[in-house]
Design a protein around this motif. Structure first.
Motif, PDB file in Angstrom:
ATOM      1  N   TYR A 194     -15.021  -9.784  22.463  1.00 41.40           N
ATOM      2  CA  TYR A 194     -15.624 -10.371  23.658  1.00 41.40           C
ATOM      3  C   TYR A 194     -17.149 -10.316  23.569  1.00 41.40           C
ATOM      4  N   VAL A 254     -16.371  -9.357  32.265  1.00 41.40           N
ATOM      5  CA  VAL A 254     -15.866  -8.712  31.040  1.00 41.40           C
ATOM      6  C   VAL A 254     -15.169  -7.390  31.386  1.00 41.40           C
ATOM      7  N   VAL A 314     -15.735 -15.029  30.607  1.00 45.42           N
ATOM      8  CA  VAL A 314     -15.530 -14.072  29.519  1.00 45.42           C
ATOM      9  C   VAL A 314     -15.458 -14.857  28.212  1.00 45.42           C
ATOM     10  N   ILE A 373     -14.885 -15.353  24.323  1.00 47.64           N
ATOM     11  CA  ILE A 373     -14.095 -14.649  23.302  1.00 47.64           C
ATOM     12  C   ILE A 373     -14.258 -15.368  21.961  1.00 47.64           C
TER      13      ILE A 373
END
Ligand SMILES: O=C(O)[C@H](CS(=O)(=O)O)OP(=O)(O)O
Ligand SMILES: [Mg+2]
Length: 239
Positions: free
Chosen positions: A120, A130, A227, A229
């Motif tokens: 992440y 997060v 978030v 990734i």
């Protein structure tokens, strides 16, 4: 929940990240830039280590979607569309585009962290989003502070300290002495990030190079709820 912390990219090794949820932080400025680009609807960010690698990706792609971003010595690279200022990646400038990004510390750290369970991207700008994801998954965490030129950098440590502090308010955690130290650091300075960082090397370097607006921007918390990734070569928003 176990939280390991690495003070700079130099500490990363495959054993420490194996099967872990890894969080990479580079507050000044790479992860703040990545979060901003994705929050402003970039399709993806592709982190690469070398300038030539970035140029080649653009030359090879057919659809004209690629924009080049990054810095060396904090300055925009010749022929690139953007530097490493998150403020350049706003409005519609990156909408639906793939951004290939190469920076001194952050993109190098992201590449070094491939091999964990999940990878992440965090900054102050999206820190709570997060944290919520990390708690939902409940796995052990490794926080990797990118650092500056391979050295500990307080801006990244402060953000890592915030993650540890907020998780510690909700769950029992086990962390290292470094983890407890930066948690205390964050709690002592949570209302005065600029006061704490003003003497630090990276903060001063950006100020001297005229990036005061970037410093103000990157030290805001939770202006985005995304978030990012890393998967198979590129970073996208987790759906
Ligand atoms: O552009 C940045 O802020 C830095 C470059 S330097 O360390 O200030 O020369 O890169 P980053 O990879 O975002 O730390
Ligand atoms: Mg940095």
């Amino acid at each position: 929940m176990n939280i390991d912390v690495m003070a700079s990219v130099k500490e990363v090794n495959s054993h420490r990240i194996f099967k872990k949820n890894v969080v990479v932080i580079d507050v000044l400025r790479a992860t703040s830039t990545i979060v901003t680009a994705l929050a402003n609807n970039a399709f993806s960010v592709i982190p690469v280590e070398h300038i030539e690698e970035a140029r080649k990706i653009r030359e090879d792609e057919k659809e004209g979607m690629i924009l080049l971003g990054g810095e060396r010595e904090a300055k925009i690279i010749d022929g690139f569309h953007f530097g490493n200022s998150p403020l350049s990646y706003m409005e519609d400038k990156v909408k639906d585009r793939k951004v290939v990004l190469t920076t001194t510390n952050g993109t190098r750290t992201i590449k070094a962290c491939i091999g964990g369970e999940n990878l992440y991207i965090a900054s102050f700008l999206n820190v709570t989003a997060v944290i919520e994801k990390l708690i939902e998954y409940g796995k052990d965490i490794v926080i990797v502070c990118s650092g500056t030129d391979g050295q500990y950098s307080m801006d990244d440590a402060l953000c890592a300290g915030m993650i540890i502090s907020l998780i510690n308010n909700m769950k029992n955690i086990i962390t290292t002495d470094l983890g407890w130290t930066i948690k205390e650091l964050y709690e002592a300075y949570k209302y005065d990030f600029h006061g704490l960082l003003k003497n630090c090397r990276h903060y001063k370097r950006l100020k001297e190079n005229g990036f005061e607006e970037d410093l103000k921007y990157c030290l805001q918390t939770d202006i985005y709820d995304i978030v990012p990734i890393y998967r198979e070569g590129s970073i996208q928003v987790l759906k």
